[in-house]
Write a protein that holds these residues in place. Structure first.
Motif, PDB file in Angstrom:
ATOM      1  N   PHE A   1      -7.097   0.409   0.732  1.00 47.42           N
ATOM      2  CA  PHE A   1      -6.100  -0.063   1.511  1.00 47.42           C
ATOM      3  C   PHE A   1      -6.450  -0.688   2.648  1.00 47.42           C
ATOM      4  O   PHE A   1      -6.119  -1.722   3.172  1.00 47.42           O
ATOM      5  CB  PHE A   1      -4.848   0.850   1.792  1.00 47.42           C
TER       6      PHE A   1
ATOM      7  N   TYR B   1       1.857   6.695  -6.563  1.00 44.65           N
ATOM      8  CA  TYR B   1       0.289   7.741  -7.127  1.00 44.65           C
ATOM      9  C   TYR B   1       0.628   9.017  -6.810  1.00 44.65           C
ATOM     10  O   TYR B   1       0.671   9.862  -7.639  1.00 44.65           O
ATOM     11  CB  TYR B   1      -0.552   7.305  -6.086  1.00 44.65           C
ATOM     12  N   THR B   2       1.610   9.591  -5.612  1.00 52.16           N
ATOM     13  CA  THR B   2       1.859  10.795  -5.261  1.00 52.16           C
ATOM     14  C   THR B   2       3.003  11.353  -6.146  1.00 52.16           C
ATOM     15  O   THR B   2       2.846  12.561  -6.791  1.00 52.16           O
ATOM     16  CB  THR B   2       2.523  11.119  -3.794  1.00 52.16           C
TER      17      THR B   2
ATOM     18  N   GLY C   1      -6.668  10.126  -3.371  1.00 51.35           N
ATOM     19  CA  GLY C   1      -5.662   9.612  -2.636  1.00 51.35           C
ATOM     20  C   GLY C   1      -6.688   8.988  -1.182  1.00 51.35           C
ATOM     21  O   GLY C   1      -6.164   8.025  -0.704  1.00 51.35           O
TER      22      GLY C   1
ATOM     23  N   LEU D   1      -8.169   5.725  -2.126  1.00 51.37           N
ATOM     24  CA  LEU D   1      -6.749   4.755  -2.052  1.00 51.37           C
ATOM     25  C   LEU D   1      -6.786   4.202  -0.654  1.00 51.37           C
ATOM     26  O   LEU D   1      -6.509   3.259  -0.502  1.00 51.37           O
ATOM     27  CB  LEU D   1      -6.028   5.106  -2.768  1.00 51.37           C
ATOM     28  N   LEU D   2      -6.490   5.291   0.459  1.00 48.10           N
ATOM     29  CA  LEU D   2      -6.423   4.860   1.668  1.00 48.10           C
ATOM     30  C   LEU D   2      -7.332   4.087   2.254  1.00 48.10           C
ATOM     31  O   LEU D   2      -7.227   2.949   2.990  1.00 48.10           O
ATOM     32  CB  LEU D   2      -6.067   6.176   2.481  1.00 48.10           C
TER      33      LEU D   2
ATOM     34  N   CYS E   1       0.509  -1.144  -0.223  1.00 40.96           N
ATOM     35  CA  CYS E   1       0.038  -0.079   0.052  1.00 40.96           C
ATOM     36  C   CYS E   1       0.839   1.185  -0.077  1.00 40.96           C
ATOM     37  O   CYS E   1       0.911   2.257  -0.760  1.00 40.96           O
ATOM     38  CB  CYS E   1      -0.833  -0.064   1.115  1.00 40.96           C
TER      39      CYS E   1
ATOM     40  N   TYR F   1       1.012   3.933  -2.816  1.00 42.09           N
ATOM     41  CA  TYR F   1       0.686   5.519  -2.610  1.00 42.09           C
ATOM     42  C   TYR F   1       1.730   6.318  -2.745  1.00 42.09           C
ATOM     43  O   TYR F   1       1.639   7.605  -3.322  1.00 42.09           O
ATOM     44  CB  TYR F   1       0.473   5.656  -1.175  1.00 42.09           C
ATOM     45  N   ARG F   2       3.086   5.944  -3.003  1.00 42.22           N
ATOM     46  CA  ARG F   2       4.490   6.543  -3.042  1.00 42.22           C
ATOM     47  C   ARG F   2       4.337   7.001  -4.663  1.00 42.22           C
ATOM     48  O   ARG F   2       4.802   8.147  -5.035  1.00 42.22           O
ATOM     49  CB  ARG F   2       5.602   5.723  -2.822  1.00 42.22           C
TER      50      ARG F   2
END
Length: 357
Positions: free
Chosen positions: A340, A316-317, A333, A336-337, A309, A313-314
């Motif tokens: 996750f 994605y950002t 974002g 996504l969290l 996850c 996310y890394r």
């Protein structure tokens, strides 16, 4: 004397004794007698928490009083006040210990706080030439015997934290490195094995301390940063793959934390600049890292889910932040969290069900 167990353990024992009683394997009175040998310890957590915070407040108050009148005292008067407060706290703890164990602990905690703060104040008063890292070393060394005597894992954990801070002495100009840890690290592991009954918290802190020692010692010898990262990544991976027998869950999590954190750092180009490979190496490493995570995910590793996850996310950002509208960036974002979180909770429940079966 009753054996103290956690609330879930106590509930499990009660359920098992009832089961044996219903199937005629255990008499009702025998089941009650066996259950009476155990006591849930969760009910006393609030009392201990209250006493710990009370001890902190009293210790801060005493030190605030001394510091507030610091300029009006001669150096030896300052030293005398700290020593007297320290001795009185330990004496009160020793006196109360037979009948009021938890209150006695709070007195010992006050003494430990006064001892540590006294190191800083005395060093300042007498203009002793040493670094702040040495103060933390002396504080840890001073409370470790108390932790051993009381079998108090909280004090042992605090000592580990102070030693981790001391390990950063490698960054002090002219320092020779945190070599006292070569003696203290084995002592911490030995205390956990022989005195504390293999406490998970102390194992985790000792492992983190060992990691900090290795990294900071390499820093003292001016090794390149990538070498430290590679050693931590490899060590964490080995711990996760081959967990220590009595700390299987803890080994899995701490090993995954180490190799996962460093692994994500190695996906950034800046980690490879010393090799001048920032254009290609991060992507090759990321591909290998993903293969490794897939292996752990197939082993139903919960830490691997969190690392995956974080990696998603890394990227994605990194990919979307500069060109995507900020409102849309935060909305996606957040979704996504949430996804996750759902994935992790679902996997955890499936793992629990498998263990129950």
């Amino acid at each position: 004397m009753k054996r103290k167990v956690s609330k879930p353990q106590y509930a499990f024992l009660k359920q098992e004794f009832n089961f044996l009683e219903q199937h005629g394997k255990l008499e009702s009175e025998d089941a009650k007698d066996l259950l009476a040998l155990y006591e849930p310890k969760g009910a006393t957590n609030f009392v201990r928490l209250l006493l710990v915070f009370g001890a902190i407040l009293v210790g801060v108050g005493i030190l605030s009083f001394i510091a507030g009148n610091w300029d009006g005292l001669i150096p030896f008067s300052k030293f005398g006040l700290i020593v007297i407060a320290f001795i009185l706290s330990y004496s009160a703890g020793y006196k109360l210990e037979p009948n009021y164990e938890r209150t006695a602990r709070s007195m010992y905690y006050i003494g430990a706080a006064i001892y540590g703060a006294g190191i800083f104040l005395v060093g300042q008063s007498f203009h002793l030439q040493h670094t702040v890292y040495t103060d933390f070393l002396l504080w840890a060394v001073g409370i470790l015997p108390l932790a051993y005597y009381l079998k108090d894992q909280l004090l042992a954990v605090f000592a580990s934290v102070f030693l981790i801070i001391y390990s950063f002495t490698a960054f002090e100009p002219g320092s020779f490195g945190p070599y006292w840890l070569l003696l203290l690290l084995p002592i911490l592991f030995w205390m956990n094995e022989k005195r504390f009954g293999r406490k998970s918290s102390l194992f985790v802190m000792s492992t983190l301390l060992a990691t900090a020692f290795i990294v900071n010692t390499l820093e003292a010898f001016h090794f390149d940063e990538w070498i430290s990262m590679l050693i931590v990544f490899t060590g964490g991976l080995l711990i996760a793959l081959f967990p220590i027998k009595h700390f299987r869950t803890e080994s899995s999590w701490i090993g995954s934390f180490l190799f996962g954190t460093v692994g994500i750092m190695l996906t950034f180009p800046y980690s490879w600049r010393e090799w001048q490979l920032e254009t290609i190496a991060p992507y090759i490493f990321t591909a290998l890292f993903i293969i490794l995570l897939v292996y752990f995910l197939k082993q139903n590793s919960l830490p691997a889910i969190l690392i995956t996850c974080a990696l998603i996310y890394r990227y994605y950002t990194d990919i979307t932040y500069d060109f995507m509208p900020k409102s849309l960036f935060f909305i996606i974002g957040g979704l996504l969290l949430i996804a996750f979180g759902f994935w992790f909770e679902k996997s955890r429940r499936e793992t629990v069900k498998r263990h129950e079966e």
